[in-house]
Design a protein around this motif. Structure first.
Motif, mmCIF file in Angstrom:
data_model
loop_
_atom_site.group_PDB
_atom_site.id
_atom_site.type_symbol
_atom_site.label_atom_id
_atom_site.label_comp_id
_atom_site.label_asym_id
_atom_site.label_seq_id
_atom_site.Cartn_x
_atom_site.Cartn_y
_atom_site.Cartn_z
ATOM 1 N N PRO A 40 1.005 -1.114 -0.073
ATOM 2 C CA PRO A 40 0.054 0.056 0.132
ATOM 3 C C PRO A 40 0.907 1.301 -0.015
ATOM 4 C CG PRO A 40 -0.625 -1.577 1.641
ATOM 5 C CD PRO A 40 0.608 -2.144 1.011
ATOM 6 N N PHE A 41 0.607 1.985 -0.986
ATOM 7 C CA PHE A 41 1.732 3.315 -1.151
ATOM 8 C C PHE A 41 0.883 4.570 -0.858
ATOM 9 C CE2 PHE A 41 5.314 5.513 -2.803
ATOM 10 C CZ PHE A 41 6.173 4.662 -2.852
ATOM 11 N N LEU A 75 7.141 2.890 7.001
ATOM 12 C CA LEU A 75 6.898 3.517 5.667
ATOM 13 C C LEU A 75 5.751 4.562 5.816
ATOM 14 C CD1 LEU A 75 7.334 0.666 3.349
ATOM 15 C CD2 LEU A 75 8.939 2.518 3.581
ATOM 16 N N HIS A 76 4.699 4.235 6.594
ATOM 17 C CA HIS A 76 3.509 5.170 6.681
ATOM 18 C C HIS A 76 3.526 6.196 7.733
ATOM 19 C CE1 HIS A 76 1.157 1.551 4.744
ATOM 20 N NE2 HIS A 76 2.110 1.830 3.783
ATOM 21 N N THR A 77 4.568 6.288 8.337
ATOM 22 C CA THR A 77 4.727 7.456 9.149
ATOM 23 C C THR A 77 4.829 9.064 8.456
ATOM 24 O OG1 THR A 77 6.993 7.650 9.180
ATOM 25 C CG2 THR A 77 6.137 6.190 10.814
ATOM 26 N N GLN A 133 6.233 12.876 4.315
ATOM 27 C CA GLN A 133 6.902 14.288 4.057
ATOM 28 C C GLN A 133 8.149 14.205 3.467
ATOM 29 O OE1 GLN A 133 5.239 17.145 4.176
ATOM 30 N NE2 GLN A 133 3.324 15.577 4.856
ATOM 31 N N GLY A 134 8.946 13.208 3.729
ATOM 32 C CA GLY A 134 10.255 13.104 3.223
ATOM 33 C C GLY A 134 10.106 12.753 1.845
ATOM 34 N N LEU A 135 9.332 11.746 1.575
ATOM 35 C CA LEU A 135 8.865 11.317 0.035
ATOM 36 C C LEU A 135 8.644 12.648 -0.724
ATOM 37 C CD1 LEU A 135 8.469 9.143 -2.142
ATOM 38 C CD2 LEU A 135 6.104 9.111 -1.269
ATOM 39 N N LYS A 136 7.725 13.413 -0.185
ATOM 40 C CA LYS A 136 7.265 14.366 -0.869
ATOM 41 C C LYS A 136 8.219 15.600 -1.132
ATOM 42 C CE LYS A 136 3.450 17.773 -0.940
ATOM 43 N NZ LYS A 136 2.276 18.326 -0.141
ATOM 44 N N LYS A 137 9.077 15.815 -0.432
ATOM 45 C CA LYS A 137 10.181 16.744 -0.566
ATOM 46 C C LYS A 137 11.367 16.068 -1.358
ATOM 47 C CE LYS A 137 9.749 18.812 3.913
ATOM 48 N NZ LYS A 137 10.465 19.078 5.376
ATOM 49 N N TYR A 138 11.425 14.878 -1.464
ATOM 50 C CA TYR A 138 12.329 14.231 -2.420
ATOM 51 C C TYR A 138 11.753 14.403 -3.712
ATOM 52 C CZ TYR A 138 14.715 10.542 -4.911
ATOM 53 O OH TYR A 138 15.708 9.692 -5.789
ATOM 54 N N VAL A 139 10.565 13.948 -4.028
ATOM 55 C CA VAL A 139 10.120 14.172 -5.514
ATOM 56 C C VAL A 139 10.188 15.491 -5.758
ATOM 57 C CG1 VAL A 139 8.012 13.549 -6.899
ATOM 58 C CG2 VAL A 139 8.846 12.012 -4.999
ATOM 59 N N GLU A 140 9.749 16.603 -4.741
ATOM 60 C CA GLU A 140 9.659 17.912 -5.390
ATOM 61 C C GLU A 140 11.059 18.466 -5.768
ATOM 62 O OE1 GLU A 140 7.930 19.632 -1.996
ATOM 63 O OE2 GLU A 140 5.941 19.489 -2.679
ATOM 64 N N ARG A 141 12.155 17.990 -4.894
ATOM 65 C CA ARG A 141 13.495 18.391 -5.292
ATOM 66 C C ARG A 141 13.624 17.772 -6.713
ATOM 67 N NH1 ARG A 141 15.432 16.704 -1.080
ATOM 68 N NH2 ARG A 141 16.448 14.742 -1.671
ATOM 69 N N LYS A 142 13.529 16.526 -6.874
ATOM 70 C CA LYS A 142 13.901 15.953 -8.284
ATOM 71 C C LYS A 142 13.089 16.677 -9.316
ATOM 72 C CE LYS A 142 16.510 12.495 -7.262
ATOM 73 N NZ LYS A 142 18.082 12.296 -8.027
ATOM 74 N N GLN A 143 11.746 17.060 -9.299
ATOM 75 C CA GLN A 143 11.074 17.610 -10.098
ATOM 76 C C GLN A 143 11.127 19.220 -10.430
ATOM 77 O OE1 GLN A 143 9.308 15.883 -12.425
ATOM 78 N NE2 GLN A 143 10.355 13.965 -11.407
ATOM 79 N N ALA A 144 12.040 19.706 -9.484
ATOM 80 C CA ALA A 144 12.133 21.199 -9.490
ATOM 81 C C ALA A 144 12.378 21.702 -10.855
ATOM 82 C CB ALA A 144 13.373 21.792 -8.625
#
Length: 318
Positions: A194-195, A289-291, A296-307
């Motif tokens: 579950p993701f 994984l679901h904390t 929030q770490g996932l969100k920041k990582y993807v946002e940084r990659k997609q800047a």
């Protein structure tokens, strides 16, 4: 009593050793696919004259279309953008000399499959690659954060779920009659668990896996191979064309690798590195994984990659 307990623990230990021994053997086989799952040179062409690929205008789908043509098959390429499809068709014809049929279809829409079935009528279809798929946003977001949620639900289900089932319904009967054929359904590595933040997309892809595995059990005795392919990182528009590395593969490298596992079972990650990623993901407790910290770490990582990229819009792999 003591001897009984001794026998029980001895038997339990033997079962554990056998279980992990089998898993190790299976992993070893994956390291050498050409040896354990060899394919004759004419394998795909022997399935039929034509291959059908959805979402074939770019990325993974485009590469599957090229590889099938290189194997000697004529190909039907399907997507929503005619200009791009025509360009791909021209490139395939010029590089392989094979026939290419273009079918324009927006798989997020309803009532398109009658026309598709008519276009495919009378073709000797040996390979179907259900590749087309969409993610509502490449940026992680909670389910209710989608500004047009009702429409998004319809589009994701139509594109990721309904299309695969309907294309199988159209093409599988011919394969059953000829008692041969290959169906490859593209799922996703993130469907392993579950993701959160991609809940709708991940759930749609686990449907792809389970449907494929069920169909394979039903039709393997008919000489038909049905396999779910569940990649993690492949550098396509869906992930913003991230630079390639050991885990982020090019479409060319991924498709070449995944086809070596076509006889390896009803599900494959397509490459060894993605297989290891899948095992690691399964090994991490979901409570971690679901904390909120991880989300929030996932969100920041993807946002940084997609800047600097337009990643908030719907991305369609088609």
């Amino acid at each position: 009593m003591a001897s009984g307990m001794e026998w029980f623990f001895t038997a339990l230990g033997a079962v554990v050793v056998i279980y992990y021994g089998v898993k190790l053997l299976r992993f070893t086989r994956m390291l050498y696919p050409k040896r354990w799952f060899p394919l004759p040179k004419s394998f795909f062409l022997s399935m039929g004259e034509w291959a059908v690929v959805t979402g074939a205008s770019e990325g993974i789908g485009r590469q599957y279309a090229f590889v099938m043509a290189e194997q000697g098959m004529n190909v039907v390429i399907m997507s929503r953008t005619k200009v791009t499809l025509d360009k791909v068709a021209k490139e395939i014809r010029e590089s392989t000399g094979r026939m290419v049929k273009v079918v324009v279809a927006d798989f997020t829409k309803d009532n398109i499959f009658t026309d598709i079935e008519e276009e495919l009528k009378f073709l000797d279809i040996g390979v179907l690659v259900n590749n087309v798929g969409m993610v509502p946003s490449v940026l992680p977001q909670r389910f209710l954060e989608d500004e047009d949620l009702d429409q998004t639900i319809v589009r994701v289900i139509n594109c990721n779920v309904r299309t695969m089932v309907k294309m199988c319904r159209i093409i599988l009967p011919g394969m059953e009659n000829r008692r041969k054929g290959v169906i490859v359904n593209i799922a996703s590595g993130i469907a392993s668990i579950p993701f959160p933040m991609y809940s709708l997309y991940a759930a749609s892809k686990i449907f792809v896996e389970r449907f494929s595995q069920g169909l394979q059990a039903e039709y393997k005795d008919k000489g038909i191979i049905i396999q779910a392919v569940s990649p993690f990182g492949v550098s396509t528009r869906m992930v913003g064309y991230q630079p390639t590395n050991r885990t982020m593969l090019s479409p060319q490298d991924f498709v070449k690798s995944s086809l070596q596992y076509i006889r390896a079972g009803d599900k494959t990650y397509g490459t060894i590195c993605h297989m290891v990623l899948g095992w690691l993901l399964l090994a991490i407790p979901s409570k971690i994984l679901h904390t909120e910290f991880m989300l929030q770490g996932l969100k920041k990582y993807v946002e940084r990659k997609q800047a600097g990229k337009k990643s908030s819009s719907v991305i369609v792999e088609a």
